[in-house]
Design a protein around this motif. Structure first.
Motif, PDB file in Angstrom:
ATOM      1  N   VAL A  43       0.552  -0.957   0.522  1.00 16.92           N
ATOM      2  CA  VAL A  43       0.044   0.123  -0.223  1.00 16.92           C
ATOM      3  C   VAL A  43       0.992   1.402  -0.284  1.00 16.92           C
ATOM      4  O   VAL A  43       0.338   2.349  -0.724  1.00 16.92           O
ATOM      5  CB  VAL A  43      -0.741  -0.285   0.871  1.00 16.92           C
ATOM      6  CG1 VAL A  43      -1.813   1.319   1.314  1.00 16.92           C
ATOM      7  CG2 VAL A  43      -2.407  -0.580   1.390  1.00 16.92           C
ATOM      8  N   SER A  44       1.700   0.625   0.977  1.00 17.42           N
ATOM      9  CA  SER A  44       2.836   2.535   0.744  1.00 17.42           C
ATOM     10  C   SER A  44       3.335   2.583  -0.496  1.00 17.42           C
ATOM     11  O   SER A  44       3.827   3.263  -1.168  1.00 17.42           O
ATOM     12  CB  SER A  44       3.491   1.900   2.166  1.00 17.42           C
ATOM     13  OG  SER A  44       5.205   2.812   1.897  1.00 17.42           O
ATOM     14  N   SER A  45       3.645   1.330  -1.166  1.00 18.40           N
ATOM     15  CA  SER A  45       4.766   1.852  -2.084  1.00 18.40           C
ATOM     16  C   SER A  45       3.729   2.319  -3.147  1.00 18.40           C
ATOM     17  O   SER A  45       4.156   2.629  -4.010  1.00 18.40           O
ATOM     18  CB  SER A  45       5.120   0.545  -2.651  1.00 18.40           C
ATOM     19  OG  SER A  45       5.825   0.423  -3.995  1.00 18.40           O
ATOM     20  N   ILE A  46       2.381   1.886  -3.295  1.00 19.90           N
ATOM     21  CA  ILE A  46       1.923   1.733  -3.935  1.00 19.90           C
ATOM     22  C   ILE A  46       1.312   3.912  -4.500  1.00 19.90           C
ATOM     23  O   ILE A  46       1.115   4.442  -4.994  1.00 19.90           O
ATOM     24  CB  ILE A  46       0.598   1.976  -4.206  1.00 19.90           C
ATOM     25  CG1 ILE A  46       0.481   0.019  -5.340  1.00 19.90           C
ATOM     26  CG2 ILE A  46      -0.807   2.017  -4.889  1.00 19.90           C
ATOM     27  CD1 ILE A  46       0.689   0.115  -6.266  1.00 19.90           C
ATOM     28  N   THR A  47       0.958   4.004  -3.097  1.00 13.88           N
ATOM     29  CA  THR A  47       0.481   5.369  -2.193  1.00 13.88           C
ATOM     30  C   THR A  47       1.841   6.388  -3.212  1.00 13.88           C
ATOM     31  O   THR A  47       1.894   7.472  -3.487  1.00 13.88           O
ATOM     32  CB  THR A  47       0.964   5.270  -1.433  1.00 13.88           C
ATOM     33  OG1 THR A  47      -0.225   4.546  -0.038  1.00 13.88           O
ATOM     34  CG2 THR A  47      -0.244   6.891  -0.665  1.00 13.88           C
ATOM     35  N   CYS A  48       3.290   6.012  -2.102  1.00 13.28           N
ATOM     36  CA  CYS A  48       4.220   7.315  -2.719  1.00 13.28           C
ATOM     37  C   CYS A  48       3.885   6.897  -4.344  1.00 13.28           C
ATOM     38  O   CYS A  48       4.139   8.384  -5.110  1.00 13.28           O
ATOM     39  CB  CYS A  48       5.402   6.076  -2.627  1.00 13.28           C
ATOM     40  SG  CYS A  48       6.849   6.781  -3.043  1.00 13.28           S
ATOM     41  N   ALA A  49       4.332   5.913  -5.498  1.00 11.26           N
ATOM     42  CA  ALA A  49       3.854   5.627  -6.524  1.00 11.26           C
ATOM     43  C   ALA A  49       2.992   6.779  -7.336  1.00 11.26           C
ATOM     44  O   ALA A  49       3.299   7.325  -8.034  1.00 11.26           O
ATOM     45  CB  ALA A  49       3.581   4.743  -7.503  1.00 11.26           C
ATOM     46  N   ALA A  50       1.658   6.558  -6.738  1.00 13.02           N
ATOM     47  CA  ALA A  50       0.666   7.170  -7.664  1.00 13.02           C
ATOM     48  C   ALA A  50       0.815   8.601  -7.144  1.00 13.02           C
ATOM     49  O   ALA A  50       0.320   9.460  -7.287  1.00 13.02           O
ATOM     50  CB  ALA A  50      -0.613   6.921  -6.442  1.00 13.02           C
ATOM     51  N   LEU A  51       1.217   9.179  -5.197  1.00 17.32           N
ATOM     52  CA  LEU A  51       1.176  11.107  -5.656  1.00 17.32           C
ATOM     53  C   LEU A  51       1.984  11.727  -6.505  1.00 17.32           C
ATOM     54  O   LEU A  51       2.047  12.210  -7.630  1.00 17.32           O
ATOM     55  CB  LEU A  51       2.372  11.451  -4.162  1.00 17.32           C
ATOM     56  CG  LEU A  51       0.997  10.740  -3.262  1.00 17.32           C
ATOM     57  CD1 LEU A  51       1.787  10.408  -1.184  1.00 17.32           C
ATOM     58  CD2 LEU A  51      -0.148  12.215  -2.822  1.00 17.32           C
ATOM     59  N   LEU A  52       3.669  10.334  -6.999  1.00  8.82           N
ATOM     60  CA  LEU A  52       4.533  10.863  -8.033  1.00  8.82           C
ATOM     61  C   LEU A  52       3.694  10.723  -9.023  1.00  8.82           C
ATOM     62  O   LEU A  52       3.938  12.013  -9.919  1.00  8.82           O
ATOM     63  CB  LEU A  52       6.239  10.267  -7.840  1.00  8.82           C
ATOM     64  CG  LEU A  52       6.821  10.075  -6.205  1.00  8.82           C
ATOM     65  CD1 LEU A  52       7.547   8.908  -6.583  1.00  8.82           C
ATOM     66  CD2 LEU A  52       6.926  11.830  -6.303  1.00  8.82           C
ATOM     67  N   SER A  53       3.125   9.784  -9.713  1.00  6.22           N
ATOM     68  CA  SER A  53       2.786   9.674 -10.893  1.00  6.22           C
ATOM     69  C   SER A  53       1.839  10.720 -11.621  1.00  6.22           C
ATOM     70  O   SER A  53       1.378  10.975 -12.425  1.00  6.22           O
ATOM     71  CB  SER A  53       2.911   8.440 -11.456  1.00  6.22           C
ATOM     72  OG  SER A  53       2.126   8.228 -12.475  1.00  6.22           O
ATOM     73  N   ASP A  54       0.328   9.762 -10.441  1.00  8.83           N
ATOM     74  CA  ASP A  54      -0.977  10.498 -10.715  1.00  8.83           C
ATOM     75  C   ASP A  54      -1.030  11.896 -10.518  1.00  8.83           C
ATOM     76  O   ASP A  54      -2.004  12.864 -11.204  1.00  8.83           O
ATOM     77  CB  ASP A  54      -2.417  10.133  -9.891  1.00  8.83           C
ATOM     78  CG  ASP A  54      -1.954   8.383 -10.685  1.00  8.83           C
ATOM     79  OD1 ASP A  54      -0.955   7.748 -11.199  1.00  8.83           O
ATOM     80  OD2 ASP A  54      -2.662   7.142 -10.363  1.00  8.83           O
TER      81      ASP A  54
END
Ligand SMILES: Nc1ncnc2c1ncn2[C@@H]1O[C@H](COP(=O)(O)OP(=O)(O)OP(=O)(O)O)[C@@H](O)[C@H]1O
Ligand SMILES: Nc1ncnc2c1ncn2[C@@H]1O[C@H](COP(=O)(O)OP(=O)(O)OP(=O)(O)O)[C@@H](O)[C@H]1O
Ligand SMILES: O[C@@H]1[C@@H](O)[C@H](O)OC[C@H]1O
Ligand SMILES: [Mg+2]
Ligand SMILES: [Mg+2]
Lengths: 508, 317, 352, 317
Positions: free
Chosen positions: B74-85
């Motif tokens: 979840v944390s990995s996705i959150t980090c990536a989503a913030l940066l990317s989306d």
């Protein structure tokens, strides 16, 4: 009796329920400087609960607490930190030691870790604890894990920890500290407490040992069913009087009459010859049907090892044990088949199945008789439990509840009932009345005598010399693993038991 | 004494032995003892050891935690989503990843420490639920676009000859070792795990200490998640289970070393290293693909057997 | 280029190579069918996705659903979860239980669902497979399988061609001089077909060396380690062939991106899924893909089903593929688009 | 009393509620309350509930067992391999699958009960090792050829309107319910799980009882493996973890019902049913693919919360 001094601790109108069950119903208590105040009462009368409330571990539903120089506190929100700030120090019934941590760490857990740059200052901690242990005459390494200490040393560590700082105005609370202590250590402890009281400290002391209460305490408060039945000086009380206060009715005697000395049958039921096991050195003894044999001795003298050997739970190095003339192999199952039963010393760890119900704890040693066509019959189990409850006057909310919900004395009765159902030929009891209240104790003594009269050989190992002196027909005294005396008839008395336990203490 | 040492440093010795073995074995001798392989191995233990340490905190406090791997996901996705989306700056992405871990930690903490529910069940629950949440947010599609270059470099680059990612991991290891072993809080957590009733009696705020353990665990899983994003160059959608077992294996292997019989931080790192080195050696030596699994499973059993039997002979429980 | 090849042969080779590259870039597409029986009305179709958490699976399943709806049917996706806990079989059985008229399975090997397929047959439910493999032994268990193209009448042949294309791209781009790490996906039909094609495609390249390394479903999560080790063992390898984009994402790209030899290593992956195209765009460990129109494949499955309802045999869908790399066929964003408007073509053929 | 009932039958009530809900929900009303769907659901819980029960035995005895799923995998492959690679008669294949489970059980039993190693670690070890062995034997390729028709029919056919596979499962359930709950052996296992030291002192052969629990567990995992082969029409190669979590979820959900607070056989079956019915309903209703995970995870947490809080108020063990 009125005291002009201000109370060091004034507790008023404490109420506490576990679920729907009220445990404390308006309890009040005053402690004065220099006073040793005993808290007495039957098992489950609420003593430990009151103490836990004072320690801030359990929250009262209502009640207030006042100490000098501080405003009155509502006990409903009283926490551990507040308790400590109010100057209260505790030795709890189950000691509150973490077995797989060191003695020093256990000190620090309640008293705080000395720190340096955020890290624990280990050497400073160890020095402080070593110092403290020395003052209590305790030959214990601060770096030793508590698990490696004998039970008595553990108690003393807990006491030393509670007494670690002697600021004035402190209140020391001890919940049955002597339950697992032998005579000598009890004396050391009581001595230390008396000296503290003399210095002006107040001490609240819970014990089921009436003699102790009477000799040490200035006042006694008796709880009965969660209310204060009485609070008065001990000066005008004797053992029987105190027992009657606790019982709330008249009590004739605490100990049943001894057996009329009869012709011994030819052969003893149990015979131990030249037994070497653990600390035991060439121990020989026997027990006949119909008699209660006491096993006395100091801490580590080998009493428990002797009983455990008789139960097949210890493999002896040499020597022989026979039951009814047949050699006993070192196996618990074989011993049980031979009709031997053991009520072990450490109830929590060796006897209770904490998350099983009272019923299941009662029938666990007699499952075969509740089984038909491989089915365990619940009705049969329940009936047996009901009998035990009636028989031993066990106070239990519901037999289907977890055994841990019973008070210590009632738990002990369940364990005893568990074994008596097997109608053993040999009944071994290791510290059978540890933590058991005076009435229950009388019940248990009466039952042991009945069992003996019924033809069972009863062997009781105990640290409570008074108990041995009053209950047993004969007493075998162990010293450093050897039999130092065999007392019978009028020899069975406190002074003799103590003398033979200690004699040559330096030499050994 | 020497037996005690054997127990404490047995796994470390074994690790050295494995290194030596693959260093001289002809099949692996060329590639195994190289800086490049060291880098690969160290890079690979980064996430696993942080996750393992995340599991150590609740374990020391007496609670099992199945959810660390799912949390890191979840944390990995959150980090990536913030940066990317959401085109957030790097710090925000990293903070978001950490926060996500902390939030899961808080939830577990509330359920286990405050409501006193069975940790086993609660964390199996969260471990089941969280991948569903990830699936919901991502629609099953990993997020690998526009991941800030410094984060990617953290995952792939080197610094002072070691993988860059190993430096923050070393920091985490040191901090956790310190907290668990050398501070009052850490010792109290041990007490709570070992005997909660006694801990309560001596006035340790048991609830608060257990609570903290789960929050720290969540935070560390958050860190692991960020490292995962760095290593993967984005947030991948997996079940998380593939990370859980290796992390637990490291913890349990580690429980047989350094402070035998107790779950501990340094042991966990050694455990992770042991597995990574063995797998790397076996792979380089051209072992069949089933060999590493069998080796790891057997190593776990042998390690616990040896350390238990040694301890028993010495008489420590 | 430590070559001893005479210049004229080298030249000829270069021409062949650039011709091959051109072909790979242009692709091999045909056209969807122009006529079809009318879709029977009111049908309910159950689509078993190989796993909604895998983007390739998701793309195909969504496309099949879209196509079924375009045919005027009710359609629902069941998540096969990459067969976790036997989800493939559960999904098929669930479809039978839900009294569907037909079940479409995506990228599922018949072997994994033999029993449920028999159960479906017994219940009179039609089954259509796309991107998967029917059981070769004895009975054919699917009612029908989508036919990718005339050139590739089965999915196996289609996948072989894709594997071959990967080899041809490496040969072309390396000028016939390549040391290759080939990841082989063992234990699956698709992995076997892609590998066969790759080996075939590499055979003509005399200057090429291939080092195969294996991955299986159970070691899927260890791909990074596997590729890293392979690159360490073969320090001269500068080409990496990965059969599926999901394996690229699972760690192969990261192994390349994290390698000290990152600059010289080129990796060609699978189907050209959106995240993989991002990796190519951003040069994060993947350099190329074999672009495949999975959505088209999904439409083809529905076309096959329409014909099955009418008792007709499946016809060629006209599927093909193209190489996608930084120089060719790389859209600025999103997924790889097929160069044919197959949706319009199918609608027209179905009369919808 | 009614609270006690609420606690015992809470999950069952919830299950009924879920059935009702999906039975009337327009999206699922057509397909959900049908015999075909009941068959599908029952067929699907067969393997999970037997696996869950396999985990219950060691759990009751105080030991965790991570290896049941991996064991069933080995057993499934063994059965399929005997039938397919060695053309053995059906009985031999079935006996072989059972034997494989028993052998793993024996190994676990020896390590945990006799050598007294930490069950947690040992079974994570076996759970890691066994898939490697399967991988070695199969090369990663499932075995689906020449599976005897009667076995296939067991996996697919029906009998008396219910999936054929549910009948042996019902037998297993009944037998295990009886052994664990109604016999002296079961009671002794509970006692050992509660306090091994005290168990020894009431004459319970602790080692033997724990040993038995692991052997039974292995045997049941073996049965699950055979059922797996029947359901799949062969031996498939997976990691096994994908079966472990659902089985554990069933056990834990089940621990909140029937005999609340204790892992029990009937509870496990209800737990498995609850999950299967919910997933079926959600799927038929066309819920998004992430919903079942989230639902199951949340159900686990809610179930344990409700039953714990109820039990706490009543004061039952
Ligand atoms: N956690 C609990 N939940 C419910 N009831 C409890 C709990 N702890 C104690 N009780 C009940 O409260 C009553 C008082 O218990 P308490 O331990 O205070 O008695 P006590 O006077 O210390 O007895 P003893 O002499 O046996 O130690 C008992 O009936 C006991 O069963
Ligand atoms: N196998 C053994 N060999 C040597 N010493 C042993 C052995 N087993 C136990 N001991 C020692 O014997 C002592 C305990 O003996 P035991 O428990 O029989 O004594 P006790 O009189 O019942 O004392 P306690 O008050 O501790 O119950 C301890 O000091 C213990 O270390
Ligand atoms: O050590 C214990 C292990 O033996 C048991 O199986 O599960 C709980 C663990 O704490
Ligand atoms: Mg008490
Ligand atoms: Mg003793």
């Amino acid at each position: 009796m009125t005291t002009p001094r201000e109370a060091l601790l004034h507790v008023e109108d404490v109420h506490k329920s576990y679920g729907p069950v009220p445990v404390l119903k308006g309890v009040h208590l005053d402690l004065y400087p220099g006073e040793v105040h005993a808290l007495a009462g039957g098992n489950g009368s609420g003593k430990s609960t009151l103490i836990k409330v004072l320690a801030g571990i359990e929250h009262a539903d209502a009640g207030t607490l006042r100490v000098p120089g501080r405003p009155t506190t509502d006990l409903a929100g009283f926490g551990a930190a507040a308790s400590s700030r109010a100057g209260l120090r505790f030795v709890h019934q189950d000691l509150g030691l973490v077995l797989d941590m060191t003695v020093a760490e256990n000190f620090a857990l309640s008293r705080g870790f000395p720190a340096r740059f955020g890290a624990v200052a280990w050497s400073r901690l160890r020095r402080a604890v070593a110092d403290r242990l020395e003052r209590f005459d305790l030959a214990v390494d601060p770096g030793a894990r508590v698990a490696s200490l004998r039970p008595a040393d553990r108690t003393m560590v807990a006491v030393a920890r509670a007494l670690a700082d002697d600021e004035p105005g402190q209140i020391l609370v001890l919940d049955e500290p002597t339950a697992s202590l032998p005579h000598h250590e009890v004396d050391i402890l009581l001595d230390a407490l008396a000296r503290r009281a003399a210095k002006g400290q107040a001490i609240l002391y819970v014990s089921h040992r009436l003699a102790e209460v009477l000799s040490l305490a200035h006042r006694v408060t008796v709880l009965r069913d969660g209310t204060v039945a009485e609070s008065r000086p001990t000066a005008d009380l004797d053992g029987l009087g105190l027992a009657e206060l606790i019982a709330g009715r008249s009590v004739e005697t605490l100990y049943p009459a001894r057996a009329v000395p009869t012709e011994k049958p030819e052969r003893p039921v149990v015979q131990v010859r030249e037994l070497c096991a653990g600390p035991l050195r060439e121990v020989s003894m026997e027990a006949h049907a119909g008699e209660i044999v006491g096993v006395a001795g100091l801490l580590g003298s080998g009493r428990s090892t002797l009983l455990r050997s008789l139960f097949g739970a210890v493999v002896p190095r040499s020597g022989s044990i026979t039951v009814e003339g047949r050699p006993l192999p070192p196996s618990v199952r074989a011993a049980m088949r031979a009709g031997v039963a053991l009520v072990p010393e450490d109830r929590q760890r060796e006897a209770l199945f904490g998350d099983l119900s009272v019923v299941r704890n009662t029938t666990i040693a007699t499952l075969a008789r509740h089984t038909r066509w491989s089915w365990l019959r619940p009705s049969s189990e329940r009936a047996a439990t009901r009998d035990a409850i009636d028989d031993f006057a066990i106070r239990v909310p519901a037999p289907a509840q977890a055994i841990t919900r019973l008070s210590g004395g009632n738990q002990q009765k369940v364990v005893l009932a568990r074994w008596l159902q097997r109608e053993p030929r040999v009944l071994l009891l290791d510290e059978p009345t540890q933590g058991v209240d005076v009435l229950a104790r009388a019940d248990i003594y009466r039952r042991l005598r009945e069992v003996a009269v019924g033809g069972t050989a009863v062997v009781v190992a105990s640290s409570d010399v008074e108990e041995l002196a009053n209950l047993c027909d004969r007493v075998v005294v162990l010293r450093a693993g050897r039999v130092s005396a065999r007392l019978r008839g009028t020899e069975v008395a406190i002074p003799a038991i103590v003398r033979h336990s200690y004699a040559d203490r330096e030499a050994s | 004494m020497s037996r005690a040492l054997g127990e404490r440093y047995g796994l470390l010795l074994l690790l050295a032995g494995v290194c030596l073995f693959f260093g001289v074995l002809p099949a692996s001798a060329a590639a195994f003892p190289t800086a490049a392989n060291l880098q690969a191995v160290l890079g690979n233990i980064a996430v696993v050891s942080v996750l393992g340490i995340a599991a150590v905190f609740p374990l020391v406090g007496g609670h099992f935690d199945f959810s660390v791997a799912a949390t890191s996901l979840v944390s990995s996705i959150t980090c990536a989503a913030l940066l990317s989306d959401h085109h957030a700056p790097l710090v925000v992405g990293v903070a978001g990843g950490l926060l996500a871990g902390l939030v899961v930690g808080l939830v577990n903490a509330t359920l286990v420490a405050v409501l006193r529910l069975n940790a086993f069940i609660v964390t199996i629950g969260t471990a089941t639920l969280l991948p569903g949440v990830v699936q919901w947010y991502t629609g099953g599609v990993g997020i690998t676009r526009d991941i800030a270059q410094p984060l990617r470099d953290l995952g792939s680059g080197t610094w002072l000859g070691l993988p860059r990612v190993i430096w923050p991991v070393a920091l985490v290891i040191a901090a956790c070792w310190f907290v668990l072993g050398q501070t009052a809080v850490g010792r109290r957590l041990h007490a709570v795990g070992s005997n909660p009733a006694a801990a309560r009696l001596v006035g340790i705020p048991v609830t608060r200490v257990s609570f903290l353990a789960f929050v720290i665990s969540g935070g560390l899983a958050g860190v692991a998640g960020i490292l995962l994003t760095a290593r993967n160059g984005g947030g991948l959608v997996t079940s998380g289970v593939d990370l859980l077992f290796p992390a637990l294996a490291a913890v349990f292997l580690g429980g047989t070393a350094i402070d035998p019989g107790r779950y501990n931080v340094l042991g966990t790192v050694v455990g992770a290293l042991f597995v990574a080195v063995s797998v790397s050696g076996l792979t380089l030596a051209g072992a069949a693909d089933w060999v590493p699994d069998v080796f790891n499973g057997a190593a776990l059993v042998v390690a616990v057997a040896v350390s238990t039997l040694l301890a028993r002979r010495r008489g420590t429980p | 280029s430590t070559t001893t090849t005479p210049p004229e042969t080298a030249n000829a080779a270069k021409i062949t190579i650039s011709k091959a590259l051109d072909e790979l870039v242009r692709g091999t597409y045909g056209t969807p069918p122009t006529s079809a029986p009318p879709p029977p009305p009111g049908k309910k179709v159950w689509i078993v996705s190989c796993g909604q958490s895998a983007i390739g699976c998701q793309t195909g399943a969504e496309a099949a659903k879209e196509a079924a709806q375009a045919a005027g049917w009710q359609a629902q996706i069941c998540d096969g979860k990459l067969n976790a806990g036997g989800a493939f079989a559960q999904c098929v059985r669930q479809g039978v239980a839900a009294k569907q008229d037909a079940i479409i399975t995506e990228a599922i090997d018949c072997a994994d669902i033999q029993q449920p397929l028999r159960e479906a047959k017994a219940a009179g439910v039609l089954t259509v497979d796309f991107w998967g493999f029917d059981c070769d032994a004895g009975e054919k268990l699917f009612t029908a399988s989508a036919v990718p193209a005339e050139k590739y009448p089965t999915n196996a042949l289609y996948q072989e061609a894709i594997g071959r294309a990967r080899a041809e791209w490496i040969t072309a781009r390396s000028g016939g001089q390549a040391t290759v790490v080939e990841l082989v996906f063992q234990g699956t039909n698709i992995g076997a077909a892609l590998h066969r094609g790759f080996v075939e495609g590499m055979a003509p390249c005399a200057g090429c060396t291939v080092h195969p390394v294996d991955v299986t479903l159970t070691t899927f999560g260890d791909v990074r380690q596997i590729i890293e080790s392979a690159l360490l063992r073969h320090p001269d390898a500068t080409w990496v062939s990965v059969p599926l984009d999901s394996l690229v994402l699972a760690g192969a790209a990261q192994a390349v991106a994290g390698s000290p030899r990152r600059a010289e290593i080129k990796l060609i992956g699978g189907e050209g899924l959106p995240p993989n195209l991002n990796l190519i765009r951003e040069e994060q460990g993947q350099s190329a893909a074999v672009g495949q129109p999975i959505d088209w494949y999904g439409w083809a499955a529905v076309d096959t089903l329409i014909r099955a309802f009418a008792g007709q045999e499946p016809v060629s869908a006209g599927l093909g593929f193209q190489i996608v790399d930084s120089t060719a066929n790389l859209p600025t964003s999103g997924a790889y688009p097929a160069p044919v408007d197959f949706r319009a073509a199918y609608r027209k053929a179905w009369g919808r």
